[in-house]
Structure formats: C-alpha cells, structure tokens
Design an enzyme around this catalytic site. Sequence first.
Site, PDB file in Angstrom:
ATOM      1  N   GLU A  79      -0.808  -9.133  -0.645  1.00  0.00           N
ATOM      2  CA  GLU A  79      -2.242  -9.333  -0.365  1.00  0.00           C
ATOM      3  C   GLU A  79      -3.068  -9.270  -1.655  1.00  0.00           C
ATOM      4  OE1 GLU A  79      -1.853  -6.216   2.619  1.00  0.00           O
ATOM      5  OE2 GLU A  79      -2.743  -7.577   4.071  1.00  0.00           O
TER       6      GLU A  79
ATOM      7  N   GLY B 258       0.545  -4.919   0.889  1.00  0.00           N
ATOM      8  CA  GLY B 258      -0.646  -4.938   0.047  1.00  0.00           C
ATOM      9  C   GLY B 258      -0.401  -5.603  -1.303  1.00  0.00           C
TER      10      GLY B 258
ATOM     11  N   ALA C 276       0.863  -1.173   0.000  1.00  0.00           N
ATOM     12  CA  ALA C 276       0.000   0.000   0.000  1.00  0.00           C
ATOM     13  C   ALA C 276       0.904   1.229   0.000  1.00  0.00           C
ATOM     14  CB  ALA C 276      -0.876  -0.018   1.237  1.00  0.00           C
TER      15      ALA C 276
ATOM     16  N   GLU D  62       4.636  -5.090   7.123  1.00  0.00           N
ATOM     17  CA  GLU D  62       3.936  -4.003   7.831  1.00  0.00           C
ATOM     18  C   GLU D  62       4.428  -3.823   9.262  1.00  0.00           C
ATOM     19  OE1 GLU D  62       2.463  -6.359   5.987  1.00  0.00           O
ATOM     20  OE2 GLU D  62       0.900  -5.472   4.729  1.00  0.00           O
TER      21      GLU D  62
HETATM   22  N1  CO8 Z   1       4.584   3.191  -0.657  1.00  0.00           N
HETATM   23  C1  CO8 Z   1       4.998   4.358  -1.217  1.00  0.00           C
HETATM   24  N2  CO8 Z   1       6.141   4.472  -1.933  1.00  0.00           N
HETATM   25  C2  CO8 Z   1       6.900   3.380  -2.084  1.00  0.00           C
HETATM   26  C3  CO8 Z   1       6.532   2.140  -1.520  1.00  0.00           C
HETATM   27  C4  CO8 Z   1       5.315   2.081  -0.788  1.00  0.00           C
HETATM   28  N3  CO8 Z   1       4.869   0.935  -0.263  1.00  0.00           N
HETATM   29  N4  CO8 Z   1       7.501   1.252  -1.827  1.00  0.00           N
HETATM   30  C5  CO8 Z   1       8.414   1.892  -2.565  1.00  0.00           C
HETATM   31  N5  CO8 Z   1       8.061   3.188  -2.708  1.00  0.00           N
HETATM   32  C6  CO8 Z   1       8.793   4.228  -3.416  1.00  0.00           C
HETATM   33  C7  CO8 Z   1       9.979   4.701  -2.640  1.00  0.00           C
HETATM   34  O1  CO8 Z   1       9.609   5.638  -1.654  1.00  0.00           O
HETATM   35  C8  CO8 Z   1      10.855   5.280  -3.726  1.00  0.00           C
HETATM   36  O2  CO8 Z   1      10.363   6.557  -4.065  1.00  0.00           O
HETATM   37  P1  CO8 Z   1      11.397   7.837  -4.103  1.00  0.00           P
HETATM   38  O3  CO8 Z   1      12.340   7.489  -5.212  1.00  0.00           O
HETATM   39  O4  CO8 Z   1      10.479   8.977  -4.407  1.00  0.00           O
HETATM   40  O5  CO8 Z   1      12.039   7.883  -2.776  1.00  0.00           O
HETATM   41  C9  CO8 Z   1      10.584   4.367  -4.921  1.00  0.00           C
HETATM   42  O6  CO8 Z   1       9.338   3.722  -4.616  1.00  0.00           O
HETATM   43  C10 CO8 Z   1      11.651   3.305  -5.104  1.00  0.00           C
HETATM   44  O7  CO8 Z   1      11.789   2.615  -3.867  1.00  0.00           O
HETATM   45  P2  CO8 Z   1      13.201   2.421  -3.117  1.00  0.00           P
HETATM   46  O8  CO8 Z   1      14.124   3.546  -3.458  1.00  0.00           O
HETATM   47  O9  CO8 Z   1      12.913   2.187  -1.674  1.00  0.00           O
HETATM   48  O10 CO8 Z   1      13.707   1.096  -3.842  1.00  0.00           O
HETATM   49  P3  CO8 Z   1      14.695   0.002  -3.230  1.00  0.00           P
HETATM   50  O11 CO8 Z   1      15.035  -0.895  -4.388  1.00  0.00           O
HETATM   51  O12 CO8 Z   1      15.795   0.623  -2.486  1.00  0.00           O
HETATM   52  O13 CO8 Z   1      13.804  -0.817  -2.168  1.00  0.00           O
HETATM   53  C11 CO8 Z   1      11.832  -1.962  -1.379  1.00  0.00           C
HETATM   54  C12 CO8 Z   1      12.708  -1.562  -2.587  1.00  0.00           C
HETATM   55  C13 CO8 Z   1      12.600  -2.932  -0.475  1.00  0.00           C
HETATM   56  C14 CO8 Z   1      10.595  -2.639  -1.919  1.00  0.00           C
HETATM   57  C15 CO8 Z   1      11.483  -0.696  -0.578  1.00  0.00           C
HETATM   58  O14 CO8 Z   1      10.956   0.289  -1.470  1.00  0.00           O
HETATM   59  C16 CO8 Z   1      10.454  -0.915   0.484  1.00  0.00           C
HETATM   60  O15 CO8 Z   1      10.773  -1.438   1.553  1.00  0.00           O
HETATM   61  N6  CO8 Z   1       9.200  -0.486   0.253  1.00  0.00           N
HETATM   62  C17 CO8 Z   1       8.136  -0.559   1.233  1.00  0.00           C
HETATM   63  C18 CO8 Z   1       7.651  -1.972   1.419  1.00  0.00           C
HETATM   64  C19 CO8 Z   1       6.582  -2.013   2.472  1.00  0.00           C
HETATM   65  O16 CO8 Z   1       6.800  -1.727   3.623  1.00  0.00           O
HETATM   66  N7  CO8 Z   1       5.359  -2.401   2.064  1.00  0.00           N
HETATM   67  C20 CO8 Z   1       4.220  -2.482   2.961  1.00  0.00           C
HETATM   68  C21 CO8 Z   1       3.436  -1.196   2.932  1.00  0.00           C
HETATM   69  S1  CO8 Z   1       2.129  -1.161   4.129  1.00  0.00           S
HETATM   70  C22 CO8 Z   1       0.925  -2.114   3.422  1.00  0.00           C
HETATM   71  O17 CO8 Z   1       1.051  -2.629   2.334  1.00  0.00           O
HETATM   72  C23 CO8 Z   1      -0.344  -2.268   4.194  1.00  0.00           C
HETATM   73  C24 CO8 Z   1      -1.460  -2.847   3.318  1.00  0.00           C
HETATM   74  C25 CO8 Z   1      -2.788  -2.755   4.006  1.00  0.00           C
HETATM   75  C26 CO8 Z   1      -3.447  -1.410   3.870  1.00  0.00           C
HETATM   76  C27 CO8 Z   1      -4.866  -1.492   4.309  1.00  0.00           C
HETATM   77  C28 CO8 Z   1      -5.521  -0.130   4.451  1.00  0.00           C
HETATM   78  C29 CO8 Z   1      -6.959  -0.210   4.952  1.00  0.00           C
END
Ligand code: CO8
Length: 258
Positions: free
Chosen positions: A112, A109, A66, A132
Amino acid sequence: MTDYETILVETRGRVGWITLNRPEALNALNSQVMRDIVAAASVFDADEAIGAIVVTGSERAFAAGADIKEMESKSGLEMVMDDHFGQWSRFAEVRTPVIAAVSGYALGGGCELAMMCDIILAADTAKFGQPEINLGVIPGMGGSQRLIRAVGYYKAAELILTGRMMDATEAERSGLVSRVVPAADLLAEAEKTAATIASKSLPSLYAAKAALDTAMETPLAEGLRFEKHVFAALFDTADQKEGMAAFREKRAAEFEGR
Ligand code: CO8
C-alpha cells in the site's frame, strides 16, 4: 538534517532518498515509521531544490506490512480514536513525484505504501501482496481501493481474497509495477529515473502529478476539465517559455522552477 529513528534520509542532487531501516522487522510499518516517513517526505516536499523523492527498503524487504505486533492488541475503538495510521494520507498528498524502489517483500501496508507512490520500480526479487486476509482483517492503508485501480477488479479480488503473493513479473504484467530491473541495478535505476524527473520544471511536475491523481479520483469529463485548466496555467511559467524556446533553438532546456 533531522534525525529519524526508523529511516535513513539523504539528498543526492535534486533527489531526496528515504530508506526504511527496521531490518529486525523486515521494515514493518509501525507508528514511528509512519511519523518518520511523513515528516521526511514533507521536508523534501517543501524544498524547491528537491524534484523527486525515492522511497526504498532493504534487499530483503521494502516493507512486510503494517507492524502486526503493534496492532494486535488494539480495539476497534482505539483504532478509530487514535486514527491509527491516519497520517499516511499526508504522504500520499506530497506534490513532488515519488518513486518506490521495491526489492523483496512489499506486503500489506508495504504494498500500500508503494501504491501511494507515483512510480513503482521493482527488483526481480520483489514480491507483492495483500495478505491481511490471513490475519483476519483486510487492507487498511488503501489496498482495497488502489490495487483495483492499478490491476483491475479480478486480479485485485484474487490477491485480496486469497492473500497470495505475486512476483515482480506478474506485478509488471498486471500494471502494478512500472518496470522490473535486476536486483543489483535497482537503486541505480531508481536514481537515474528520479534524476531525470527532477531535471524537469517543478511547476510542471506538480501539475502532472495533480492531473494523474485527479484521473484516479474523478469521472473523465471532470478530469479533462481539470487537465485543460492546469495545462493553460503552465503557460504563465517562465519554464514553459524556456522549454519551448529550447525546442525551437535545438538546445537542452534549463528550467528554473518558475
Ligand atoms: N509486523 C511485525 N513484524 C514483522 C512483520 C510485520 N508485518 N513482518 C515480519 N516481521 C518480523 C517477524 O516477526 C520476525 O521477527 P522475529 O525475528 O522477532 O520473530 C522478522 O520480522 C523476520 O520475519 P520472518 O522470520 O517471518 O521472516 P521470513 O523470511 O520467515 O518471512 C514474511 C517473511 C513472509 C514476509 C513474513 O515475515 C510475513 O508473513 N510477514 C507478515 C506479512 C503480513 O502479513 N503483512 C501484512 C500486515 S497487516 C497490514 O499491513 C495492514 C495494513 C493496514 C493497516 C491500517 C491501520 C489503520
């Protein structure tokens, strides 16, 4: 076809394709992505010319979760009142079989979303996880419920409590992934599998998916009763007569979706 902001949509034969297209955010699922995917899947689902749907992302990410930046500042009350992400249940309810073709990250997400599909095909580069817990929250789009049903309590608990990722091999061994293929073959394999499914009788596909979904939700006796009724109902379709006649006549069946 409708224009969507965050996805690409295409029809190939009887297969509808939805490709997530937010490369700048590794296909993070914001509200617009949800609206787009739900709308596109609903259009395909209502179209009898479509017998299977494929959802895919990019080579680098199916979806990295998400959209954290969209959610970060929300209050609990806002999450409840906006029913943030509430529409995903409509995606899980489409009757047409859905294949998730996963390459790269399928996290939070993203994992999911894959689990809302019926088949998960994974590139050997795929990485699955529910990270998460690292953000101070828990899975919120079904992860704590569907992952257990896919991989069992102990594997799900370890993944959800540590937030670690698992690679495609581990995901397949655990039962989350239907099949792992070389990354370069992922889309072709998804197309082949989807086309095979889409060539079947649509009423029997709907029935099979409903029976599979029922198995996830009900005790065995209730599920068996459901299966028996749906099995019997299919004998009122022309496709059942055609399928069985084709077997007897040693030829390929030609289904009409009736
Ligand atoms: N949300 C927003 N932006 C994201 C996300 C995300 N989940 N993942 C990556 N991005 C963005 C980064 O911020 C980055 O943007 P910018 O260049 O502007 O800084 C761009 O994508 C590229 O990402 P990275 O530079 O971080 O790329 P890496 O190769 O270094 O890392 C990863 C890749 C490991 C995937 C890393 O991006 C990461 O850890 N991302 C987050 C993963 C995460 O925690 N996901 C869970 C999110 S919470 C969730 O899904 C809850 C779902 C339920 C919601 C229900 C609501 C009711």
